[in-house]
Write an enzyme that holds these catalytic residues in place. Structure first.
Site, PDB file in Angstrom:
ATOM      1  N   PRO A 127       0.781  -1.226   0.006  1.00 24.07           N
ATOM      2  CA  PRO A 127       0.067   0.094   0.134  1.00 24.07           C
ATOM      3  C   PRO A 127       1.041   1.163  -0.183  1.00 24.07           C
ATOM      4  O   PRO A 127       0.627   2.091  -0.635  1.00 24.07           O
ATOM      5  CB  PRO A 127      -0.842  -0.096   1.182  1.00 24.07           C
ATOM      6  N   SER A 157      -2.695  -9.834  -8.238  1.00 25.29           N
ATOM      7  CA  SER A 157      -3.516 -10.599  -9.031  1.00 25.29           C
ATOM      8  C   SER A 157      -3.478 -12.253  -8.434  1.00 25.29           C
ATOM      9  O   SER A 157      -2.511 -12.709  -8.369  1.00 25.29           O
ATOM     10  CB  SER A 157      -2.909 -10.570 -10.362  1.00 25.29           C
ATOM     11  N   GLU A 362       3.702  -3.662 -13.547  1.00 23.30           N
ATOM     12  CA  GLU A 362       5.102  -4.205 -13.860  1.00 23.30           C
ATOM     13  C   GLU A 362       5.891  -2.851 -14.120  1.00 23.30           C
ATOM     14  O   GLU A 362       7.033  -2.945 -14.679  1.00 23.30           O
ATOM     15  CB  GLU A 362       5.138  -4.777 -15.151  1.00 23.30           C
TER      16      GLU A 362
END
Length: 379
Positions: A127, A157, A362
């Protein structure tokens, strides 16, 4: 210079594309509505050798190159960028374990990973540390049995869906040299998950926070050496950026293919809209952007495969160029569909929503610019 794919590479692309058209595309809208991908899909993908694309054959992998992998993910994304990208994350984990794990570590994890009996997720972001990944705070303290983890990972994910999580954790000092990599299995004591995130795209992928509260991990779940985890993570991201770029390219190519077909059928002012020169010019621009992006992506993959000293810079440049171009093309294809492009039935709006995140994950495209410029200045 020879830009042609080999016969084997053409077969790899066609195999992945054919599988996607049969087993993914017809169900993509339903999976998006359900917010999940059936786990029965993964063993089917593994049967094609796509569960461990760059894992050594000794552990059940396919031992393919990074260039080969971009062909796989471009092809799968033509059926659904969300599903293809999820598979790329699983493969990024496999590549890290194969490259940096001990023999015992490889034997422990890779056969199940390659067979996709276990689905793997990659846990770096927190976070409070996204672009500044080396500032991560999730801590792993040594215990008699191994490690005790405390902290939270964000935007994961496969959070609450996957069977194992490759996690970057702090075992030492502040900064990149204090980071190590451990595998945390689903069901581990002290492992929990946040609520599923409500997202703009990639809706078929369950995404959540991954939380560690005195989470106990065996000592042999460490990948490689303590203190090397950040370098492992960055090495994995070079290939990951190529795969995410390839997925964006595949999605945009599908949008363009659909648009060319639509424009041949849609009529306005007494003729099909593909007869209007202004719209023909748009098609020409989009085709040129995607072909240029494809050529550059494959050059970057070739450099990574061959250990070129500029590989990291080229992976960053490819990610920046390809994902920006792909989103621009997909968004433009929606515009060429007019009001129909805004409707879910035509499939274009899903591609636009899915591809938007490729410019963020990414490493954001702003961070790609930072990587590129720093390497230029250092050289």
């Amino acid at each position: 210079m020879d830009f042609a794919l080999t016969e084997e590479q053409t077969l790899i692309f066609d195999m992945a594309k054919g599988f996607g058209e049969e087993h993914i595309a017809p169900f993509a809208q339903d999976w998006e509505a359900a917010g999940t991908i059936p786990k029965t899909l993964w063993p089917q993908i593994a049967e094609l050798g796509l569960g461990g694309i760059y894992v050594s054959e000794a552990y059940g992998g396919s031992g393919l190159s990074r260039l080969d992998a971009t062909l796989v993910f471009e092809a799968l994304a033509m059926s659904c960028p969300s599903v293809g990208s999820f598979l790329s994350i699983h493969n990024m984990c496999g590549g890290m374990i194969d490259k940096f794990g001990s023999e015992e570590t490889k034997q422990k994890w890779l056969p199940d990973l390659c067979a996709m009996n276990k689905v793997f997720s990659y846990c770096l972001t927190e976070p409070g540390s996204g672009s500044d990944a080396s500032a991560l705070k999730t801590r792993a303290e040594r215990s008699n049995e191994g490690y005790v983890l405390n902290g939270t990972k964000a935007f994961i994910s496969g959070g609450s869906y996957s069977d194992a999580y490759v996690c970057m954790v702090r075992t030492g000092e502040d900064g990149p040299k204090g980071i190590s990599t451990v595998v945390v299995e689903d069901g581990s004591e002290g492992l929990s998950f946040g609520a599923l995130e409500k997202k703009m795209g990639w809706l078929a992928q369950p995404t959540s926070q991954v939380q560690f509260d005195d989470c106990r991990v065996p000592a042999d779940n460490l990948i490689g050496e303590e203190g090397k985890g950040f370098s492992y993570a960055m090495n994995g991201l070079d290939g990951g950026r190529l795969n995410i770029s390839a997925s964006a390219l595949g999605g945009a190519q599908k949008a363009l293919d659909m648009t060319v077909q639509y424009m041949s059928e849609r009529k306005a002012f007494g003729k099909s809209i593909n007869q209007f020169q202004a719209l023909q010019f748009r098609l020409a621009e989009y085709e040129t952007k995607l072909q240029a992006a494809r050529t550059f992506l494959r050059q970057a993959a070739w450099k990574l495969d061959n250990g070129d000293h500029e590989a990291t810079k080229f992976c960053a440049m490819a990610k920046l160029m390809v994902t920006d171009a792909a989103f621009e093309v997909a968004n433009g294809c929606l515009q060429l569909h007019g009001g129909y492009g805004y409707l879910a039935d035509y499939g274009i709006e899903k591609i636009v929503r899915d591809l938007r995140v490729h410019q963020i994950l990414e490493g954001t495209n702003e961070i790609m610019r930072l990587i590129i410029s720093r390497q230029m200045i250092a050289a």
